[in-house]
Write a protein that holds these residues in place. Sequence first.
Motif, PDB file in Angstrom:
ATOM      1  N   GLY A  43      -3.470   4.133 -12.462  1.00 55.03           N
ATOM      2  CA  GLY A  43      -3.948   4.136 -11.082  1.00 55.03           C
ATOM      3  C   GLY A  43      -5.114   3.186 -10.871  1.00 55.03           C
ATOM      4  O   GLY A  43      -5.218   2.541  -9.830  1.00 55.03           O
ATOM      5  N   GLY A  44      -6.000   3.089 -11.844  1.00 55.61           N
ATOM      6  CA  GLY A  44      -7.131   2.173 -11.749  1.00 55.61           C
ATOM      7  C   GLY A  44      -6.696   0.719 -11.713  1.00 55.61           C
ATOM      8  O   GLY A  44      -7.231  -0.083 -10.949  1.00 55.61           O
ATOM      9  N   ILE A  45      -5.710   0.376 -12.533  1.00 59.47           N
ATOM     10  CA  ILE A  45      -5.202  -0.996 -12.530  1.00 59.47           C
ATOM     11  C   ILE A  45      -4.501  -1.290 -11.213  1.00 59.47           C
ATOM     12  O   ILE A  45      -4.733  -2.330 -10.588  1.00 59.47           O
ATOM     13  CB  ILE A  45      -4.260  -1.224 -13.724  1.00 59.47           C
ATOM     14  N   ALA A  46      -3.650  -0.374 -10.780  1.00 57.95           N
ATOM     15  CA  ALA A  46      -2.954  -0.580  -9.505  1.00 57.95           C
ATOM     16  C   ALA A  46      -3.954  -0.651  -8.354  1.00 57.95           C
ATOM     17  O   ALA A  46      -3.832  -1.501  -7.474  1.00 57.95           O
ATOM     18  CB  ALA A  46      -1.954   0.547  -9.272  1.00 57.95           C
ATOM     19  N   GLY A  47      -4.944   0.217  -8.362  1.00 53.79           N
ATOM     20  CA  GLY A  47      -5.961   0.191  -7.325  1.00 53.79           C
ATOM     21  C   GLY A  47      -6.796  -1.074  -7.370  1.00 53.79           C
ATOM     22  O   GLY A  47      -7.181  -1.621  -6.334  1.00 53.79           O
ATOM     23  N   VAL A  50      -5.335  -4.016  -5.519  1.00 57.40           N
ATOM     24  CA  VAL A  50      -5.439  -4.000  -4.053  1.00 57.40           C
ATOM     25  C   VAL A  50      -6.876  -3.784  -3.595  1.00 57.40           C
ATOM     26  O   VAL A  50      -7.123  -3.594  -2.413  1.00 57.40           O
ATOM     27  CB  VAL A  50      -4.500  -2.941  -3.420  1.00 57.40           C
ATOM     28  N   GLY A  51      -7.841  -3.789  -4.520  1.00 55.38           N
ATOM     29  CA  GLY A  51      -9.241  -3.707  -4.159  1.00 55.38           C
ATOM     30  C   GLY A  51      -9.828  -2.314  -4.097  1.00 55.38           C
ATOM     31  O   GLY A  51     -10.894  -2.108  -3.545  1.00 55.38           O
ATOM     32  N   HIS A  52      -9.147  -1.322  -4.652  1.00 57.32           N
ATOM     33  CA  HIS A  52      -9.629   0.060  -4.624  1.00 57.32           C
ATOM     34  C   HIS A  52      -9.453   0.703  -6.000  1.00 57.32           C
ATOM     35  O   HIS A  52      -8.763   1.713  -6.139  1.00 57.32           O
ATOM     36  CB  HIS A  52      -8.866   0.877  -3.572  1.00 57.32           C
ATOM     37  N   GLY A  53     -10.106   0.143  -7.004  1.00 61.65           N
ATOM     38  CA  GLY A  53      -9.923   0.593  -8.381  1.00 61.65           C
ATOM     39  C   GLY A  53     -10.351   2.027  -8.622  1.00 61.65           C
ATOM     40  O   GLY A  53      -9.648   2.791  -9.280  1.00 61.65           O
ATOM     41  N   ILE A  54     -11.504   2.429  -8.080  1.00 63.07           N
ATOM     42  CA  ILE A  54     -12.007   3.787  -8.306  1.00 63.07           C
ATOM     43  C   ILE A  54     -11.098   4.811  -7.634  1.00 63.07           C
ATOM     44  O   ILE A  54     -10.746   5.835  -8.232  1.00 63.07           O
ATOM     45  CB  ILE A  54     -13.449   3.934  -7.780  1.00 63.07           C
TER      46      ILE A  54
END
Length: 91
Positions: A43-47, A50-54
């Motif tokens: 989820g962190g990589i995917a986020g 798109v600019g929303h890692g946390i």
Amino acid sequence: MKAAQLLRKDALLASLLIGLGAAGFAGAANARPGGCVKGAVVGGIAGHLVGHGIAGAAAGCAYGAHERHKYDRQQTGEGRSSSDQHGASQY
């Protein structure tokens, strides 16, 4: 950004994705879902992309923990009716 910085960032991202892919194959024999840590990494990589890692890491952790608990409940027979546990057919 300078070209060298972009190249470094792309190389880092590519090596990270390759490493995660290799780790996925190494753990393929384990059928249990990954849980919070694996979900947070994905989820962190995917986020991050798109600019929303946390936010992606938090959502991935929650989803991974949910899937692990669901799997564990299915394996122990919790949440099933007594007729299912005794082999009665359902119509």
